[in-house]
Motif scaffolding. Structure first.
Motif, short mmCIF file in Angstrom:
data_model
loop_
_atom_site.label_atom_id
_atom_site.label_comp_id
_atom_site.label_asym_id
_atom_site.label_seq_id
_atom_site.Cartn_x
_atom_site.Cartn_y
_atom_site.Cartn_z
N VAL A 1 0.84 -1.19 0.00
CA VAL A 1 0.00 0.00 0.00
C VAL A 1 0.88 1.25 0.00
N THR A 2 0.55 2.20 -0.87
CA THR A 2 1.32 3.44 -0.92
C THR A 2 0.52 4.66 -0.49
N ALA A 3 -0.81 4.57 -0.51
CA ALA A 3 -1.63 5.71 -0.09
C ALA A 3 -3.03 5.23 0.28
N LEU A 4 -3.64 5.94 1.24
CA LEU A 4 -4.99 5.65 1.69
C LEU A 4 -5.81 6.94 1.64
N ASP A 5 -6.98 6.86 1.04
CA ASP A 5 -7.90 7.99 1.02
C ASP A 5 -9.22 7.52 1.61
N ASP A 6 -9.42 7.82 2.89
CA ASP A 6 -10.60 7.38 3.64
C ASP A 6 -11.72 8.39 3.42
#
Length: 366
Positions: free
Chosen positions: A127-132
């Protein structure tokens, strides 16, 4: 059907995936390694964690590959035996008990084989980025295309990538316990037969146990040091140099450390967070509460936590906030009790009574 991304394909993540699948979720496990990770030290499955393994359907398979030690010797810095035991070992506790000691790679393999038909695995990615957001969590991957999941679980260890992305820098949550641990395998040049040897010399020492029908050994080398180098080659050389200074088997162990394909070294540390969840993201196992190998309870906590998290999500009728709160409310006292084992007796194992209390201080159906 709710989708759940689990980062980490070791022990906690795949067990969580198994239970989520049984509860009607659609889990996906992403793991940086190209497949189930080889190597690692022996780990213990104790107390209530044995019940989790039984309910998962793996207890008999785990027992079949358990280590089978006859005892251990304690050596002084010159290699002279100063104590021996045929009743217990430092790595597994009492030899006549119900607890199970198993090589980490054997446990990882069994869990993967048990889950691979029903769980989506993404090996060789991270995983490189999370947008919740309100509709879920958009996840960017290092290799694969971005996807959106209903929930995300970080089960990716002490240096959790998910924790960093969702909660912030690692140094905000880790507490270094003052020493480091290197683990690696080698040929059984000591000709040990189901017998461990332990030695301490000042601020360094080792535990060595034979594995694979006594054809190999696994070495756990502990030492005090300043900050470790980030470069893998420099780190391996530092460990080899420290081992070479030992008067007992130092030169041969240093050679083994330089040659080992499964060489690993890291700080002995714990993880402490005020909350294990943020939005649709939560943490499991070492990512959320690493007790350190000094506790002997990291694997058992991971197994119990995976079961409880899945159960909490199944009971929540789609309310992930309520599920995460219930999971944390149930697990925190158990985690705290087991983390305390690591600091109860600096330089040695926690008492047998403390371990017995901590490993059983949880009711799965509570």
């Amino acid at each position: 059907m709710q989708t759940v991304l689990i980062s980490g394909g070791g022990i906690a993540g795949p067990v969580l995936a198994h239970w989520l699948r049984r509860h009607g979720f659609a889990p996906t496990v992403v793991e940086l390694a190209p497949g189930p990770r080889p190597g690692g030290q022996a780990v213990d499955i104790r107390g209530v964690a044995l019940d989790v393994m039984a309910r998962t359907g793996l207890l008999e398979q785990v027992r079949a590959v358990r280590t089978r030690m006859r005892g251990m010797s304690l050596l002084d810095a010159d290699g002279q035996e100063i104590e021996r035991s045929t009743e217990a070992t430092f790595s597994s506790g009492r030899l006549d008990g119900e607890d199970v000691e198993v090589l980490r790679d054997d446990l990882v393999r069994l869990i993967h084989e048990h889950t691979r038909a029903d769980v989506e695995y993404l090996f060789g990615d991270s995983v490189t980025a999370l947008d919740d957001h309100d509709g879920g969590v958009r996840v960017d991957f290092a290799q694969g295309a971005s996807r959106t999941f209903d929930l995300v679980v970080g089960a990716d260890g002490l240096h959790s990538n998910v924790r960093r992305l969702a909660f912030g820098p690692e140094e905000h949550f880790t507490r270094h316990l003052g020493s480091h641990l290197s683990v690696f395998g080698a040929d059984n040049f000591l000709a040990l037969e189901d017998w461990q040897v332990w030695m301490r010399d000042g601020d360094a020492g080792f535990g060595i146990m034979p594995v694979r029908d006594n054809t190999e050994i696994r070495v756990a080398f502990g030492f005090e040091s300043g900050p470790l180098p980030h470069d893998p080659d420099s780190l391996r050389r530092l460990v080899a140099d420290r081992i070479a200074a030992l008067r007992v088997h130092g030169a041969r162990l240093a050679e083994a450390a330089l040659e080992a394909s499964d060489f690993h070294c890291d700080a002995l540390a714990q993880v402490h967070l005020d909350n294990w969840s943020r939005g649709r993201v939560t943490l499991l196992g070492d990512a959320g509460w690493c007790p350190s190998p000094l506790s002997g309870q990291g694997t058992s906590l991971a197994l119990v936590g995976a079961y409880v998290l899945a159960d909490s999500l199944a009971r929540s009728s789609g309310d992930h906030g309520a599920a995460y709160a219930a999971y944390e409310r149930r697990m925190r006292p158990f985690v705290a009790l087991n983390q305390a084992l690591a600091t109860e007796n600096p330089g040695g194992p926690a008492s047998e009574a403390s371990v017995a209390h901590a490993k059983n201080a949880f009711a799965l159906d509570g």
